[in-house]
Design an enzyme around this catalytic site. Sequence first.
Site, PDB file in Angstrom:
ATOM      1  N   GLY A 176      71.545  48.888  23.782  1.00  0.00           N
ATOM      2  CA  GLY A 176      72.274  50.067  23.330  1.00  0.00           C
ATOM      3  C   GLY A 176      73.175  50.695  24.373  1.00  0.00           C
ATOM      4  O   GLY A 176      73.792  51.736  24.129  1.00  0.00           O
TER       5      GLY A 176
ATOM      6  N   ASN B  57      74.786  45.019  17.722  1.00  0.00           N
ATOM      7  CA  ASN B  57      74.517  45.994  16.678  1.00  0.00           C
ATOM      8  C   ASN B  57      75.248  47.295  16.968  1.00  0.00           C
ATOM      9  O   ASN B  57      76.211  47.654  16.303  1.00  0.00           O
ATOM     10  CB  ASN B  57      72.992  46.213  16.604  1.00  0.00           C
ATOM     11  CG  ASN B  57      72.602  47.114  15.442  1.00  0.00           C
ATOM     12  OD1 ASN B  57      73.438  47.661  14.739  1.00  0.00           O
ATOM     13  ND2 ASN B  57      71.313  47.270  15.214  1.00  0.00           N
ATOM     14  N   THR B  58      74.845  47.941  18.061  1.00  0.00           N
ATOM     15  CA  THR B  58      75.381  49.265  18.359  1.00  0.00           C
ATOM     16  C   THR B  58      76.904  49.305  18.406  1.00  0.00           C
ATOM     17  O   THR B  58      77.526  50.231  17.882  1.00  0.00           O
ATOM     18  CB  THR B  58      74.828  49.766  19.715  1.00  0.00           C
ATOM     19  OG1 THR B  58      73.420  49.549  19.724  1.00  0.00           O
ATOM     20  CG2 THR B  58      75.130  51.229  19.924  1.00  0.00           C
TER      21      THR B  58
ATOM     22  N   LYS C 222      62.814  37.257  15.695  1.00  0.00           N
ATOM     23  CA  LYS C 222      63.293  37.637  17.031  1.00  0.00           C
ATOM     24  C   LYS C 222      62.136  38.348  17.720  1.00  0.00           C
ATOM     25  O   LYS C 222      61.712  39.416  17.276  1.00  0.00           O
ATOM     26  CB  LYS C 222      64.503  38.572  16.919  1.00  0.00           C
ATOM     27  CG  LYS C 222      64.860  39.264  18.243  1.00  0.00           C
ATOM     28  CD  LYS C 222      66.063  40.173  18.124  1.00  0.00           C
ATOM     29  CE  LYS C 222      66.171  41.099  19.335  1.00  0.00           C
ATOM     30  NZ  LYS C 222      67.364  41.964  19.287  1.00  0.00           N
TER      31      LYS C 222
END
Lengths: 255, 66, 367
Positions: free
Chosen positions: A157, A205-206, A96
Amino acid sequence: MDQLVIGGRSLQSRLFIGTGKYSADTLIPEVVKKSGSEVITVALRRIDFNSPTGNVMDHIPSGMQLLPNTSGARNAQEAIRIARLAKAAGCGNWIKIEVISDNKYLLPDGYETIKATEVLAGEGFVVLPYISPDLMVAKQLVEVGAAAVMPLGAPIGSNRGLKTKELLRILIEEIALPVIVDAGIGKPSDACEAMEMGAAACLLNTAIASANQPELMAEAFGMAVAAGRKAYLAGLGRSEKYASSSSPLTGFLHN
Amino acid sequence: MEVVLNGTVANVDKEMNLWEFLLSKELDLETIIVEYNEVIVKKQEWNMIILQDKDRLEVLKFVGGG
Amino acid sequence: MSFYDEYLQYSNADMEEVFQHTTSADIERIIGKDRLTPRDFLALLSPKAEDYLEWMAQKANQLTVQNFGRVILLYTPMYLSDYCTNKCTYCGFNVTNAFTRKQLTMEEVEKEAQTVAASGIQHILILTGDAPAIAGVPYMKECVAILKRYFSSIAIEVYAMEEEEYAQLMEAGVESMTMYQETYNPILYDRLHVKGPKKDYRYRLDAPERACKAGMRAVNIGALLGLDDWRRDGFFTGLHANYLQNKYPGVEVSISLPRIRPTMGNCETGNSVNDKSIVQFMTAFRLFMPRAGMPLSTRENAEFRNHAIKLGITKMSAGVQTAVGGHIDSQENSGQFAVSDTRNVKEMSDAILQLGYQPVFKDWQAI
């Protein structure tokens, strides 16, 4: 059978998950299991000899497709270096590309990302670049050999959802590669909406790592992504009706 | 002699190869990636590299990330 | 990669399958979508979609107003030369048609330009037959040098050329090109184009792309509907436009929808295209490519053109003479096709205003 094929690998799950920000890495196996995910991201860092930490790799179930990122790279050269290091570690050839030269908003640098993608795709990497949803950048990434494009839904995020929806829609329409929405997804409904629009997958993710119960949230995201995909495949019903008898435009045809 | 390990100076008190040096740092050799003087070196080459004064080593590992 | 590769991906059987099996629910869903796939576009060209013409028209109208405003750009064609080396069964300029050929001298070009410019027209489309030895690039450049003094935008509708020749014409002041494939069916194409340079299907098919590569600002394509099944040729016209727009996003891509009209040549087509079919194509294309231009020529009659303004059309010709030198001498020799809408520029402008639209004479000038 609906499958996502990237770099020659067929994936059943269209949810990619990250491994950062967990209260304990020991949560990861259960999160993976509940989410159904088959692709998982990791980052590469210098070992800090003063404060040794555990090894995240110990917690990633075997068989997962590893997707190392180039986080920390501020230009193409650094991203290329990190990618080569990750490959040398023997974790496959997926990468990535994440080039961030802006520490205020953490927005990706399109120009440097294109340069890094071109070099790495030429070396045989399966390159998944993280980008702002910019059509021209995405088109150039197609040209230089990216395997997918990963536009952000909102800044990294931020958990703000699909703030870039209109631009994502254009990428999905115009780019023949898989469009994977990366960053910004806060709620399962955001992921579901992205999939309904025709995104190939979501990477997050977060939103999972910071939930009170990450395993439960992982399961919720797995279901949301699958539901959105099914809705997309089923073909959404029409949202507007165009029939109007007040001033027909085609009445003259019947004369 | 001295080598630079992840940006800080480290003392090497006797002649040793890279593999021995890394082992002495109590690293899990299975999961680390090593750059020796800006060149990535494979695991099977570690015991063939004898450390020299002023060598630069970068030792990396995977961590959590999104 | 050429459009031909994309063309080959659609077999007759696949298209027939879509035409046969598209349902009402499919059409309703497609009309409600924001962006259509090529397959959606094909479905809107199916016989089933005829039941939804009013819906398609309403949406086409909304999309056109949203993207272009209530505006119609007016232009006029100017025929420079009717010398032609091709034998095309449907065309009045056919080499075997015995009539006195004519090519404008520079003095005549100037006179024609003065006459057309006096009507207010600023966008001119120049046309020639296919006779490079007589009406080739050097001749066109000479004409363009004169026309530049009278018009803000010059378009060409001439024979298929090399990229470098397009570049030369652009250098001279041309900024827009029109090229009709006539039919996308290669077998029929071969039969209709009996002899002459135009017989080369692939060379013509790739001409619009060569113009894009040369940096042409606007490219207009089309098929002469009626030669083959209009649904097939209509689909490939849209697909071709979509291909060009995707590959050359900086180019202003548009399509024309000419249908065959009686000319003095022998017309061997048996496929008549009625008003309903043209409206279906027009509106389906607008839904498929909301931002593409759509000119409508005076092959169509006044009544139809008035209605079409609200169905997706963005440009119209006016004050048209299809004979070489026709603007200065209306008794001139045989035209390329019969003009159905004979309104002059003033009458056309008034009609457009009356329909609630604004006639525009200049929407662009290169600086």
